[in-house]
Design a protein around this motif. Structure first.
Motif, PDB file in Angstrom:
ATOM      1  N   GLY A  17       0.765  -1.147  -0.123  1.00 18.06           N
ATOM      2  CA  GLY A  17      -0.079  -0.065   0.072  1.00 18.06           C
ATOM      3  C   GLY A  17       0.924   1.251  -0.038  1.00 18.06           C
ATOM      4  O   GLY A  17       2.031   1.330   0.186  1.00 18.06           O
ATOM      5  N   ARG A  18       0.232   2.333  -0.206  1.00 18.77           N
ATOM      6  CA  ARG A  18       0.601   3.581  -0.352  1.00 18.77           C
ATOM      7  C   ARG A  18       0.565   4.353   1.043  1.00 18.77           C
ATOM      8  O   ARG A  18       1.464   4.942   1.417  1.00 18.77           O
ATOM      9  CB  ARG A  18      -0.089   4.288  -1.436  1.00 18.77           C
ATOM     10  CG  ARG A  18       0.598   5.514  -1.837  1.00 18.77           C
ATOM     11  CD  ARG A  18      -0.358   6.061  -3.084  1.00 18.77           C
ATOM     12  NE  ARG A  18      -0.242   5.314  -4.378  1.00 18.77           N
ATOM     13  CZ  ARG A  18       0.785   5.476  -5.247  1.00 18.77           C
ATOM     14  NH1 ARG A  18       1.765   6.265  -5.198  1.00 18.77           N
ATOM     15  NH2 ARG A  18       0.604   4.525  -6.392  1.00 18.77           N
ATOM     16  N   TYR A  19      -0.519   4.691   1.467  1.00 22.69           N
ATOM     17  CA  TYR A  19      -0.628   5.776   2.376  1.00 22.69           C
ATOM     18  C   TYR A  19      -0.932   5.140   3.875  1.00 22.69           C
ATOM     19  O   TYR A  19      -1.402   4.070   3.976  1.00 22.69           O
ATOM     20  CB  TYR A  19      -1.994   6.610   1.965  1.00 22.69           C
ATOM     21  CG  TYR A  19      -2.229   7.095   0.681  1.00 22.69           C
ATOM     22  CD1 TYR A  19      -1.138   8.074   0.404  1.00 22.69           C
ATOM     23  CD2 TYR A  19      -2.949   6.842  -0.308  1.00 22.69           C
ATOM     24  CE1 TYR A  19      -1.126   8.462  -1.052  1.00 22.69           C
ATOM     25  CE2 TYR A  19      -3.068   7.201  -1.645  1.00 22.69           C
ATOM     26  CZ  TYR A  19      -2.251   8.231  -1.768  1.00 22.69           C
ATOM     27  OH  TYR A  19      -1.911   8.491  -3.161  1.00 22.69           O
ATOM     28  N   LYS A  21      -2.814   5.572   6.067  1.00 20.45           N
ATOM     29  CA  LYS A  21      -4.262   5.411   6.558  1.00 20.45           C
ATOM     30  C   LYS A  21      -4.843   4.126   5.856  1.00 20.45           C
ATOM     31  O   LYS A  21      -5.876   3.522   6.237  1.00 20.45           O
ATOM     32  CB  LYS A  21      -5.315   6.441   6.069  1.00 20.45           C
ATOM     33  CG  LYS A  21      -5.142   6.576   4.551  1.00 20.45           C
ATOM     34  CD  LYS A  21      -5.990   8.048   4.243  1.00 20.45           C
ATOM     35  CE  LYS A  21      -6.009   8.239   2.748  1.00 20.45           C
ATOM     36  NZ  LYS A  21      -6.503   9.412   2.385  1.00 20.45           N
ATOM     37  N   ASP A  22      -3.867   3.576   5.110  1.00 21.68           N
ATOM     38  CA  ASP A  22      -4.304   2.198   4.225  1.00 21.68           C
ATOM     39  C   ASP A  22      -3.792   0.860   5.040  1.00 21.68           C
ATOM     40  O   ASP A  22      -4.009  -0.170   4.370  1.00 21.68           O
ATOM     41  CB  ASP A  22      -4.008   2.096   2.756  1.00 21.68           C
ATOM     42  CG  ASP A  22      -5.259   3.042   2.258  1.00 21.68           C
ATOM     43  OD1 ASP A  22      -6.214   2.910   2.259  1.00 21.68           O
ATOM     44  OD2 ASP A  22      -4.598   4.061   1.545  1.00 21.68           O
ATOM     45  N   SER A  60       2.902   0.575  -5.857  1.00 15.55           N
ATOM     46  CA  SER A  60       2.353   1.926  -5.200  1.00 15.55           C
ATOM     47  C   SER A  60       3.461   1.685  -3.768  1.00 15.55           C
ATOM     48  O   SER A  60       3.607   3.083  -3.359  1.00 15.55           O
ATOM     49  CB  SER A  60       0.876   1.519  -4.629  1.00 15.55           C
ATOM     50  OG  SER A  60       0.817   0.192  -3.916  1.00 15.55           O
TER      51      SER A  60
ATOM     52  N   THR B 102      -0.175  -2.976  -9.963  1.00 16.12           N
ATOM     53  CA  THR B 102      -0.055  -2.669  -8.330  1.00 16.12           C
ATOM     54  C   THR B 102       0.266  -1.285  -8.308  1.00 16.12           C
ATOM     55  O   THR B 102       0.452  -0.888  -7.122  1.00 16.12           O
ATOM     56  CB  THR B 102       0.982  -3.655  -8.016  1.00 16.12           C
ATOM     57  OG1 THR B 102       2.391  -3.261  -8.215  1.00 16.12           O
ATOM     58  CG2 THR B 102       0.680  -4.994  -8.013  1.00 16.12           C
ATOM     59  N   ARG B 103       0.418  -0.288  -9.431  1.00 23.08           N
ATOM     60  CA  ARG B 103       0.921   0.860  -9.165  1.00 23.08           C
ATOM     61  C   ARG B 103      -0.347   1.790  -8.864  1.00 23.08           C
ATOM     62  O   ARG B 103      -0.343   2.582  -7.877  1.00 23.08           O
ATOM     63  CB  ARG B 103       1.588   1.547 -10.367  1.00 23.08           C
ATOM     64  CG  ARG B 103       2.155   3.042 -10.122  1.00 23.08           C
ATOM     65  CD  ARG B 103       2.773   3.289 -11.395  1.00 23.08           C
ATOM     66  NE  ARG B 103       3.236   4.931 -10.888  1.00 23.08           N
ATOM     67  CZ  ARG B 103       4.007   5.452 -11.705  1.00 23.08           C
ATOM     68  NH1 ARG B 103       4.526   4.784 -13.006  1.00 23.08           N
ATOM     69  NH2 ARG B 103       4.354   6.632 -11.600  1.00 23.08           N
ATOM     70  N   THR B 106      -4.656   0.549  -5.982  1.00 23.03           N
ATOM     71  CA  THR B 106      -4.705  -0.563  -5.086  1.00 23.03           C
ATOM     72  C   THR B 106      -4.618  -0.268  -3.628  1.00 23.03           C
ATOM     73  O   THR B 106      -4.096  -0.859  -2.644  1.00 23.03           O
ATOM     74  CB  THR B 106      -3.312  -1.315  -5.314  1.00 23.03           C
ATOM     75  OG1 THR B 106      -2.156  -0.373  -5.294  1.00 23.03           O
ATOM     76  CG2 THR B 106      -3.250  -2.054  -6.824  1.00 23.03           C
ATOM     77  N   ASP B 107      -5.333   0.809  -3.290  1.00 26.92           N
ATOM     78  CA  ASP B 107      -5.479   1.152  -1.802  1.00 26.92           C
ATOM     79  C   ASP B 107      -6.792   1.376  -1.507  1.00 26.92           C
ATOM     80  O   ASP B 107      -7.722   2.005  -2.347  1.00 26.92           O
ATOM     81  CB  ASP B 107      -4.541   2.560  -1.319  1.00 26.92           C
ATOM     82  CG  ASP B 107      -3.274   2.280  -1.477  1.00 26.92           C
ATOM     83  OD1 ASP B 107      -2.696   1.646  -0.357  1.00 26.92           O
ATOM     84  OD2 ASP B 107      -2.394   2.880  -2.372  1.00 26.92           O
ATOM     85  N   SER B 109      -8.408   3.499   0.110  1.00 31.99           N
ATOM     86  CA  SER B 109      -8.848   4.758   0.495  1.00 31.99           C
ATOM     87  C   SER B 109      -8.879   5.630  -0.936  1.00 31.99           C
ATOM     88  O   SER B 109      -9.720   6.390  -0.814  1.00 31.99           O
ATOM     89  CB  SER B 109      -7.595   5.686   1.160  1.00 31.99           C
ATOM     90  OG  SER B 109      -6.563   5.496   0.530  1.00 31.99           O
TER      91      SER B 109
END
Lengths: 109, 144
Positions: A17-19, A21-22, A60, B102-103, B106-107, B109
């Motif tokens: 994940g990226r953020y 919050k996730d 990500s 996956t870029r 994929t979250d 939020s």
């Protein structure tokens, strides 16, 4: 001095994940808790990031962790080329990370 | 003279058997390698379907997301190991496959269900097609 961060050992075998919050092991958290302190340590001339051992490394995560250094934290491509060393048995990961750093550099110009 | 003739015949028989055996082994190995490459093609097609299902789903599915990332890594590892390393899959193909799936999106939020012809869906199909084309081309070249 060289500081080595093994992502699987010191952060998570399943970074995702990226953020923040996730989830607990996202790119943003890795950047804030590991990359920035290591790069901010003036005694660490080189910061080595080892990716082997992780499972299912997502783009990500990589983009937020490394591209974010430039986009959000003011590091430059030159700084990072000088101090950051990436290690992985999968060459594509290393190229991908440098691509994100390059894209982030181009996006803030 | 007869002994010499006998020895020569034996040598010819053994030599012939060795040549046939070696050629058979080589053909078998080529067949096995082709089969392994075809398994990767099947895996890629399954990955494509699973990735599009994930991105087009009405809701974010964390388990499917993790499974996709792990499957990409498994395929990447397989093509870098013997004998499929002989296919010389370029790092760009591996990177594009991972990025296409996956870029973006994929979250939880910022997940948005993708329509059929979205850029993400098209990128996934292109990355998988490029990967399969490379496998097919190299497979025909090195294991005819």
């Amino acid at each position: 001095m060289t500081k080595t961060i093994n992502v699987a050992r010191e952060f998570s075998r399943y970074p995702a994940g990226r953020y923040a919050k996730d989830g607990p092991y996202t790119g943003e958290i890795f950047r804030d808790k590991h990359l920035i302190p290591a790069l901010g340590d003036a005694t660490a001339e080189r910061v080595v990031i080892e990716f082997d051992g992780t499972r299912g490394l997502a783009s990500s995560f990589l983009e937020e962790a490394f591209g974010g250094l430039v986009r959000r934290n003011g590091f430059t491509l030159g700084d990072l080329k000088e101090r950051l060393e990436l290690k992985s048995s999968d060459e594509s990961i290393i190229h991908e990370v440098w691509e994100y750093i390059g894209e982030a550099t181009a996006s803030i110009r | 003279m007869k002994v010499l003739e006998l020895l020569l015949n034996c040598a010819l028989i053994i030599g012939g058997w060795c040549v046939v055996h070696c050629l058979t082994l080589k053909a078998e190995r080529r067949k096995e390698n082709r089969a392994k490459a075809e398994t990767v093609v099947t895996d890629l097609l399954e990955l494509e379907e699973a990735a599009i299902r994930f991105h087009c789903a009405p809701e974010f599915d964390g388990h499917a997301n993790d499974a996709l990332a792990r499957k990409i890594q498994r395929i990447t590892q397989i093509v870098r190991q013997r004998p499929l390393d002989k296919l010389s899959i370029d790092w760009k193909i591996l990177k594009e496959l991972r990025q296409s799936i996956t870029r973006k999106n994929t979250d939880q939020s910022d997940f948005k269900p993708q329509p059929a012809g979205s850029e993400i869906v098209r990128d996934i199909r292109c990355a998988v097609d490029d990967f399969i084309s490379r496998i097919e081309y190299k497979k025909a070249e090195i294991w005819p």
